[in-house]
Design a protein around this motif. Structure first.
Motif, PDB file in Angstrom:
ATOM      1  N   TRP A  29      63.328 -58.369 -16.780  1.00  0.00           N
ATOM      2  CA  TRP A  29      62.967 -57.957 -17.955  1.00  0.00           C
ATOM      3  C   TRP A  29      62.436 -56.766 -17.686  1.00  0.00           C
ATOM      4  N   GLN A  30      62.902 -55.734 -18.869  1.00  0.00           N
ATOM      5  CA  GLN A  30      62.442 -54.516 -18.927  1.00  0.00           C
ATOM      6  C   GLN A  30      62.565 -53.515 -17.711  1.00  0.00           C
ATOM      7  N   ASN A  31      63.584 -53.905 -17.054  1.00  0.00           N
ATOM      8  CA  ASN A  31      63.933 -53.078 -15.770  1.00  0.00           C
ATOM      9  C   ASN A  31      62.815 -53.491 -14.429  1.00  0.00           C
ATOM     10  N   ARG A  32      62.299 -54.785 -14.747  1.00  0.00           N
ATOM     11  CA  ARG A  32      61.553 -55.234 -13.829  1.00  0.00           C
ATOM     12  C   ARG A  32      62.067 -56.746 -12.943  1.00  0.00           C
ATOM     13  N   THR A  33      61.674 -56.927 -11.797  1.00  0.00           N
ATOM     14  CA  THR A  33      62.069 -58.244 -11.355  1.00  0.00           C
ATOM     15  C   THR A  33      60.940 -59.202 -11.389  1.00  0.00           C
ATOM     16  N   PHE A  34      61.042 -60.465 -11.797  1.00  0.00           N
ATOM     17  CA  PHE A  34      59.894 -61.297 -11.623  1.00  0.00           C
ATOM     18  C   PHE A  34      60.407 -62.595 -11.034  1.00  0.00           C
ATOM     19  N   VAL A  35      59.897 -62.680  -9.650  1.00  0.00           N
ATOM     20  CA  VAL A  35      60.458 -64.081  -8.741  1.00  0.00           C
ATOM     21  C   VAL A  35      59.417 -65.168  -9.252  1.00  0.00           C
ATOM     22  N   LEU A  36      59.859 -66.285  -9.712  1.00  0.00           N
ATOM     23  CA  LEU A  36      59.147 -67.271 -10.325  1.00  0.00           C
ATOM     24  C   LEU A  36      59.274 -68.503  -9.338  1.00  0.00           C
ATOM     25  N   LYS A  46      62.562 -58.191  -3.235  1.00  0.00           N
ATOM     26  CA  LYS A  46      62.346 -56.654  -3.807  1.00  0.00           C
ATOM     27  C   LYS A  46      60.742 -56.337  -3.818  1.00  0.00           C
ATOM     28  N   ASP A  47      60.021 -57.123  -3.144  1.00  0.00           N
ATOM     29  CA  ASP A  47      58.733 -57.047  -3.222  1.00  0.00           C
ATOM     30  C   ASP A  47      58.203 -55.487  -2.760  1.00  0.00           C
ATOM     31  N   SER A  48      58.957 -54.944  -2.003  1.00  0.00           N
ATOM     32  CA  SER A  48      58.690 -53.380  -1.664  1.00  0.00           C
ATOM     33  C   SER A  48      59.288 -52.631  -2.568  1.00  0.00           C
ATOM     34  N   HIS A  49      59.831 -53.203  -3.497  1.00  0.00           N
ATOM     35  CA  HIS A  49      60.499 -52.372  -4.590  1.00  0.00           C
ATOM     36  C   HIS A  49      59.695 -52.432  -6.053  1.00  0.00           C
ATOM     37  N   GLY A  50      58.546 -52.987  -5.959  1.00  0.00           N
ATOM     38  CA  GLY A  50      57.988 -53.310  -7.232  1.00  0.00           C
ATOM     39  C   GLY A  50      58.114 -54.593  -8.133  1.00  0.00           C
ATOM     40  N   SER A  51      58.734 -55.464  -7.391  1.00  0.00           N
ATOM     41  CA  SER A  51      59.020 -56.731  -8.086  1.00  0.00           C
ATOM     42  C   SER A  51      57.724 -57.485  -7.958  1.00  0.00           C
ATOM     43  N   TYR A  52      57.433 -58.570  -8.871  1.00  0.00           N
ATOM     44  CA  TYR A  52      56.473 -59.440  -8.854  1.00  0.00           C
ATOM     45  C   TYR A  52      56.877 -60.719  -8.688  1.00  0.00           C
ATOM     46  N   ASN A  53      55.684 -61.241  -7.954  1.00  0.00           N
ATOM     47  CA  ASN A  53      55.619 -62.824  -7.790  1.00  0.00           C
ATOM     48  C   ASN A  53      54.738 -63.630  -8.645  1.00  0.00           C
ATOM     49  N   LEU A  54      55.426 -64.262  -9.368  1.00  0.00           N
ATOM     50  CA  LEU A  54      54.482 -65.130 -10.353  1.00  0.00           C
ATOM     51  C   LEU A  54      54.456 -66.565  -9.821  1.00  0.00           C
ATOM     52  N   HIS A  55      53.423 -67.074  -9.818  1.00  0.00           N
ATOM     53  CA  HIS A  55      53.263 -68.774  -9.295  1.00  0.00           C
ATOM     54  C   HIS A  55      52.284 -69.148  -9.648  1.00  0.00           C
ATOM     55  N   VAL A  57      50.726 -50.064 -18.225  1.00  0.00           N
ATOM     56  CA  VAL A  57      51.548 -49.503 -19.245  1.00  0.00           C
ATOM     57  C   VAL A  57      52.538 -50.605 -19.962  1.00  0.00           C
ATOM     58  N   LEU A  58      53.125 -50.134 -21.000  1.00  0.00           N
ATOM     59  CA  LEU A  58      54.231 -50.890 -21.281  1.00  0.00           C
ATOM     60  C   LEU A  58      54.995 -50.195 -22.242  1.00  0.00           C
TER      61      LEU A  58
END
Length: 178
Positions: A106-113, A123-132, A177-178
């Protein structure tokens, strides 16, 4: 809008006790969680539920999940026994699919759910998010992760005023930001 949440624990009395939730009864907790959800989410929004919806049987689980607005996706948690039963029909409750893991872009971001937090994720070292979920963390957990530069966020209701949290809110929380 896209939202995430977890650890609702409908009909689970111990959720009140162990996480010190401000409800007197499970019925009050159930109704407040539904109210907060439906005040936040609109019918066409997407909601990724990262586990631990309820431990009740499929018919009762379907009944309560169907009361929640939005297009719902379930990433199973350790208490979602109902979703493993053959009699459970995800579509009857408005759940689009059931998985254990999902990557959302979403919006050039990766979210790992996933229901469970990871030590490392794609991609944690590339700015991705871990949502849990799973941890029933207080808000301080997410604040500490932000302070430490770690893009890991507990979307559970206990850390988010008992309501789903949007991807916009999560990105703004970390990036401002957004």
């Amino acid at each position: 809008m896209i939202y995430c949440t977890s650890d609702l624990h409908f009909w689970h009395k111990n959720a009140i006790v162990y996480t010190n939730r401000p409800f007197e009864t499970i019925e009050e907790m159930n109704e407040k969680l539904i109210e907060y959800w439906n005040k936040t989410v609109h019918q066409n929004d997407e909601v990724f539920i990262l586990g631990d919806v309820t431990m009740v049987r499929p018919a009762r689980a379907t009944e309560i999940i169907a009361r929640l607005k939005g297009r719902k996706y379930l990433l199973m948690g350790n208490h979602d026994y109902f979703a493993r039963e053959k009699t459970f029909d995800p579509r009857a409750s408005g759940i689009e699919w059931v998985k254990m893991y999902h990557e959302l872009h979403w919006q050039n971001r990766t979210f790992v759910l996933c229901h469970y937090p990871f030590v490392a994720w794609n991609k944690d070292s590339h700015g991705s998010y871990n949502l849990h979920g799973h941890l029933h963390s207080p808000v301080e957990y997410n604040l500490a992760n932000r302070e430490n530069g770690r893009h890991q966020f507990d979307v559970g209701v206990d850390a988010n005023d008992f309501r789903p949290v949007s991807l916009e809110e999560i990105v703004a929380f970390f990036e401002g930001v957004l």
